[in-house]
Design a protein around this motif. Structure first.
Motif, PDB file in Angstrom:
ATOM      1  N   PHE A   5       0.942  -1.200  -0.109  1.00  0.00           N
ATOM      2  CA  PHE A   5      -0.060   0.255   0.085  1.00  0.00           C
ATOM      3  C   PHE A   5       1.280   1.417  -0.106  1.00  0.00           C
ATOM      4  CE2 PHE A   5      -1.842   3.719   2.442  1.00  0.00           C
ATOM      5  CZ  PHE A   5      -3.252   3.465   1.849  1.00  0.00           C
ATOM      6  N   VAL A   6       1.728   1.181   0.763  1.00  0.00           N
ATOM      7  CA  VAL A   6       2.709   2.399   1.116  1.00  0.00           C
ATOM      8  C   VAL A   6       3.571   3.090  -0.103  1.00  0.00           C
ATOM      9  CG1 VAL A   6       5.034   2.996   2.007  1.00  0.00           C
ATOM     10  CG2 VAL A   6       3.413   2.499   3.337  1.00  0.00           C
ATOM     11  N   ASN A   7       4.041   1.396  -1.335  1.00  0.00           N
ATOM     12  CA  ASN A   7       4.478   1.968  -2.418  1.00  0.00           C
ATOM     13  C   ASN A   7       3.784   1.997  -3.486  1.00  0.00           C
ATOM     14  OD1 ASN A   7       7.307   1.323  -1.528  1.00  0.00           O
ATOM     15  ND2 ASN A   7       7.240  -0.628  -0.976  1.00  0.00           N
ATOM     16  N   ALA A   8       2.873   1.352  -3.813  1.00  0.00           N
ATOM     17  CA  ALA A   8       1.622   1.854  -4.669  1.00  0.00           C
ATOM     18  C   ALA A   8       1.148   3.540  -4.450  1.00  0.00           C
ATOM     19  CB  ALA A   8       0.486   0.906  -4.213  1.00  0.00           C
ATOM     20  N   SER A   9       1.361   4.086  -2.890  1.00  0.00           N
ATOM     21  CA  SER A   9       0.791   4.509  -3.034  1.00  0.00           C
ATOM     22  C   SER A   9       1.449   6.134  -3.241  1.00  0.00           C
ATOM     23  CB  SER A   9       0.406   5.356  -1.720  1.00  0.00           C
ATOM     24  OG  SER A   9      -0.299   4.611  -0.668  1.00  0.00           O
ATOM     25  N   ILE A  10       3.266   5.720  -3.061  1.00  0.00           N
ATOM     26  CA  ILE A  10       4.030   6.434  -4.076  1.00  0.00           C
ATOM     27  C   ILE A  10       3.657   6.961  -5.312  1.00  0.00           C
ATOM     28  CG2 ILE A  10       6.483   6.851  -3.468  1.00  0.00           C
ATOM     29  CD1 ILE A  10       5.890   7.999  -0.937  1.00  0.00           C
ATOM     30  N   VAL A  11       3.618   5.389  -5.875  1.00  0.00           N
ATOM     31  CA  VAL A  11       3.531   5.915  -7.926  1.00  0.00           C
ATOM     32  C   VAL A  11       2.529   6.181  -7.532  1.00  0.00           C
ATOM     33  CG1 VAL A  11       2.631   4.189  -9.998  1.00  0.00           C
ATOM     34  CG2 VAL A  11       4.639   3.329  -7.759  1.00  0.00           C
ATOM     35  N   LYS A  12       1.373   6.177  -7.155  1.00  0.00           N
ATOM     36  CA  LYS A  12      -0.308   7.183  -7.951  1.00  0.00           C
ATOM     37  C   LYS A  12       0.083   8.610  -7.310  1.00  0.00           C
ATOM     38  CE  LYS A  12      -3.218   3.456  -6.357  1.00  0.00           C
ATOM     39  NZ  LYS A  12      -4.764   3.211  -5.596  1.00  0.00           N
ATOM     40  N   SER A  13       1.102   9.043  -6.831  1.00  0.00           N
ATOM     41  CA  SER A  13       1.195  10.308  -6.158  1.00  0.00           C
ATOM     42  C   SER A  13       2.774  10.922  -7.574  1.00  0.00           C
ATOM     43  CB  SER A  13       2.019  10.404  -4.462  1.00  0.00           C
ATOM     44  OG  SER A  13       0.799  10.342  -3.534  1.00  0.00           O
ATOM     45  N   ILE A  14       3.323   9.905  -7.581  1.00  0.00           N
ATOM     46  CA  ILE A  14       4.333  10.302  -8.558  1.00  0.00           C
ATOM     47  C   ILE A  14       3.681  10.576  -9.573  1.00  0.00           C
ATOM     48  CG2 ILE A  14       5.944   9.486 -10.150  1.00  0.00           C
ATOM     49  CD1 ILE A  14       7.282   8.645  -7.370  1.00  0.00           C
ATOM     50  N   VAL A  15       2.822   9.708  -9.730  1.00  0.00           N
ATOM     51  CA  VAL A  15       2.116   9.740 -11.555  1.00  0.00           C
ATOM     52  C   VAL A  15       1.261  10.988 -12.057  1.00  0.00           C
ATOM     53  CG1 VAL A  15       2.253   7.153 -12.284  1.00  0.00           C
ATOM     54  CG2 VAL A  15       0.401   8.033 -11.504  1.00  0.00           C
ATOM     55  N   LYS A  16       0.320  11.613 -10.972  1.00  0.00           N
ATOM     56  CA  LYS A  16      -0.326  12.893 -10.426  1.00  0.00           C
ATOM     57  C   LYS A  16       0.571  14.026  -9.959  1.00  0.00           C
ATOM     58  CE  LYS A  16      -3.747  10.131  -7.963  1.00  0.00           C
ATOM     59  NZ  LYS A  16      -5.141  10.161  -7.030  1.00  0.00           N
ATOM     60  N   ASP A  17       1.700  13.806  -9.727  1.00  0.00           N
ATOM     61  CA  ASP A  17       2.220  15.209 -10.794  1.00  0.00           C
ATOM     62  C   ASP A  17       3.241  14.908 -11.255  1.00  0.00           C
ATOM     63  OD1 ASP A  17       3.660  17.376  -9.549  1.00  0.00           O
ATOM     64  OD2 ASP A  17       4.669  16.376  -8.544  1.00  0.00           O
ATOM     65  N   GLY A  18       3.488  13.985 -12.462  1.00  0.00           N
ATOM     66  CA  GLY A  18       3.846  13.846 -13.744  1.00  0.00           C
ATOM     67  C   GLY A  18       3.978  15.098 -14.583  1.00  0.00           C
ATOM     68  N   GLU A  19       5.033  15.872 -15.133  1.00  0.00           N
ATOM     69  CA  GLU A  19       5.806  17.177 -15.643  1.00  0.00           C
ATOM     70  C   GLU A  19       4.059  17.180 -16.267  1.00  0.00           C
ATOM     71  OE1 GLU A  19      10.198  16.544 -14.877  1.00  0.00           O
ATOM     72  OE2 GLU A  19       9.467  16.435 -17.365  1.00  0.00           O
ATOM     73  N   GLY A  20       3.627  18.501 -16.318  1.00  0.00           N
ATOM     74  CA  GLY A  20       2.359  18.770 -17.206  1.00  0.00           C
ATOM     75  C   GLY A  20       1.210  18.133 -16.734  1.00  0.00           C
ATOM     76  N   ALA A  21       1.554  17.127 -16.705  1.00  0.00           N
ATOM     77  CA  ALA A  21      -0.147  16.643 -16.180  1.00  0.00           C
ATOM     78  C   ALA A  21      -1.048  17.777 -16.211  1.00  0.00           C
ATOM     79  CB  ALA A  21       0.207  15.465 -15.258  1.00  0.00           C
ATOM     80  N   THR A  22      -2.037  16.947 -16.682  1.00  0.00           N
ATOM     81  CA  THR A  22      -3.569  17.318 -16.231  1.00  0.00           C
ATOM     82  C   THR A  22      -4.165  15.943 -15.921  1.00  0.00           C
ATOM     83  OG1 THR A  22      -4.475  16.800 -18.386  1.00  0.00           O
ATOM     84  CG2 THR A  22      -3.102  18.858 -17.524  1.00  0.00           C
ATOM     85  N   LYS A  23      -3.758  14.807 -16.274  1.00  0.00           N
ATOM     86  CA  LYS A  23      -5.024  14.025 -16.013  1.00  0.00           C
ATOM     87  C   LYS A  23      -4.163  13.116 -14.668  1.00  0.00           C
ATOM     88  CE  LYS A  23      -7.957  15.425 -18.380  1.00  0.00           C
ATOM     89  NZ  LYS A  23      -9.715  15.596 -18.331  1.00  0.00           N
ATOM     90  N   TYR A  24      -4.591  11.611 -14.340  1.00  0.00           N
ATOM     91  CA  TYR A  24      -4.570  10.029 -13.685  1.00  0.00           C
ATOM     92  C   TYR A  24      -5.184   9.381 -14.493  1.00  0.00           C
ATOM     93  CZ  TYR A  24      -4.512   7.180 -10.260  1.00  0.00           C
ATOM     94  OH  TYR A  24      -3.655   5.732  -9.093  1.00  0.00           O
ATOM     95  N   ILE A  25      -3.889   8.636 -15.238  1.00  0.00           N
ATOM     96  CA  ILE A  25      -5.057   7.569 -15.624  1.00  0.00           C
ATOM     97  C   ILE A  25      -4.252   6.004 -14.656  1.00  0.00           C
ATOM     98  CG2 ILE A  25      -4.337   6.472 -18.163  1.00  0.00           C
ATOM     99  CD1 ILE A  25      -3.426   9.026 -18.975  1.00  0.00           C
TER     100      ILE A  25
END
Length: 412
Positions: free
Chosen positions: A267-287
């Motif tokens: 859970f801890v590592n999956a949460s980190i992964v989701k945080s990273i992709v949500k903060d992707g450079e220039g990102a407006t959408k999480y997929i």
């Protein structure tokens, strides 16, 4: 629904007993921004590590990997800088890492091989080693439980926000904590990314058991995300376990304790992964891509990663266009054998769910409903292969105009 056996708490990387952290500025980043962090455990901790699969590995990665190979090696501290990757810096880069470790070790009266080093930033630029070693005393002096806030910000590069998470669980009547901090925003691709993730726990756990857990979890989390399809030279996921929770040592033989800790660590590592992709450079959408009913787990992983790594899918999501053909094309190009006639595809989120492809046949879907779904910040793509029993999840984001702008001006 499966009952969660962990509770989300505050505190990040210093939530577990015995861990302290701090952050400071060395001048590696402009405007006196925080750019160096230190994590320290009151007692020596057993490590587990997963690093980049890139053939070009930064000096800190080479150092950390050789430390872990030492029999029964334990770790006292971790030094992390941003603003400079210390990658492609030749023999001097390796000497600089050794100098960093020796400098930190002097303050804790430990062996330099008990100090992990990580770096992130621009590749091919010599590390300003004197500025770093001159800052170490300040980092040591400022170590505290509250220091995790400065530490989590000090490791960022193009990130917009820090990434932290912590949980607690009960194991054998003892309260065990797991905390983490990470950075990652660009050069994020399956098979690790330009990301550093530091996980701490006060659990008493067998080192080989911890390493096995991390290797499995990394395969299903860090290796299943993508921002832009580029793999870095510095990627590192590090777990430190200092045993201060006082629980009976976790081993594979104790199934209940093993399962509880594994689920919380996942859970801890999956949460980190989701945080990273949500903060992707220039990102407006999480997929988020779910592949179900594939012929094998390996096939499911390949198919899910292909979707989040497809620039055509990512740009369609950015444009809020229900161009499901791009999803089908991306999985068809993987080399995985399947029948298109068994595939079903839906887009969904909190607004609703819309079936776009039903067992290989296009549906007459409501364009307005599809538009409403795609206007949201989070998009879930569900792909049912209709052929087996295996599944996988991958995480990613859209590709926007701002991504090009950020990376065109990275060094300037």
């Amino acid at each position: 629904m499966k009952e969660k056996k962990y509770r989300i708490i505050s505190g990040g990387v210093t939530a577990p007993k015995g861990f302290k952290a701090s952050g400071a500025a060395t001048g590696l980043k402009p405007n006196n921004q925080l750019d160096i962090a230190l994590i320290e455990s009151d007692v020596e901790a057993v490590p587990a590590i997963v690093t980049t699969q890139n053939a070009v590995k930064a000096a800190p990665v080479l150092w950390d990997n050789q430390i872990v190979k030492k029999d029964k090696q334990k770790i006292k501290a971790v030094l992390v800088n941003s603003g400079n990757a210390n990658a492609c810096t030749g023999e001097q880069g390796l000497l600089d890492v050794k100098t960093e470790a020796e400098c930190v070790s002097q303050h804790f009266n430990c062996d330099p091989n008990q100090v992990f080093i990580s770096s992130t930033g621009v590749i091919g630029v010599p590390l300003p080693i004197k500025e770093i070693t001159d800052t170490v005393p300040t980092l040591v002096q400022n170590l505290s439980i509250d220091g995790q806030s400065d530490a989590s910000r000090a490791i960022l590069t193009t990130d917009l926000v820090p990434k932290t998470v912590a949980v607690e669980i009960e194991i054998g009547g003892k309260t065990v904590h797991i905390g983490a901090m990470a950075k990652g925003s660009g050069m994020i691709c399956p098979n690790m990314a330009t990301m550093l993730s530091f996980v701490t726990t006060d659990a008493d756990i067998d080192q080989a058991c911890l390493q096995k857990m991390l290797s499995v979890i990394a395969m299903d989390t860090y290796n299943m995300m993508s921002v832009d399809g580029d793999m870095s030279t510095n990627d590192t996921v590090l777990v430190l376990a200092n045993g201060m929770a006082g629980n009976e040592k976790i081993t594979e033989a104790n199934i209940d304790a093993y399962t509880k800790f594994f689920d919380a660590l996942y859970f801890v590592n999956a949460s980190i992964v989701k945080s990273i992709v949500k903060d992707g450079e220039g990102a407006t959408k999480y997929i988020e891509v779910h592949v179900n009913n594939a012929d094998s787990r390996g096939d499911a992983r390949i198919l899910a990663k292909a979707v989040v790594n497809s620039n055509l899918v990512k740009t369609a999501i950015f444009g809020e266009d229900a161009n499901w053909g791009r999803v089908l094309s991306s999985i068809g190009a993987t080399g995985v054998k399947f029948s298109p006639n068994t595939v079903s595809l839906t887009f969904s989120n909190s607004v609703g769910s819309i079936l776009l492809l039903d067992h290989g046949k296009p549906t007459s879907f409501d364009e307005k409903q599809a538009s409403d779904i795609l206007k949201q910040k989070e998009i879930i793509i569900n792909i049912d292969m209709g052929e087996g029993i295996y599944k996988a999840t991958a995480w990613g984001c859209d590709l926007s105009y701002d991504y090009v702008k950020i990376n065109a001006e990275y060094r300037t």
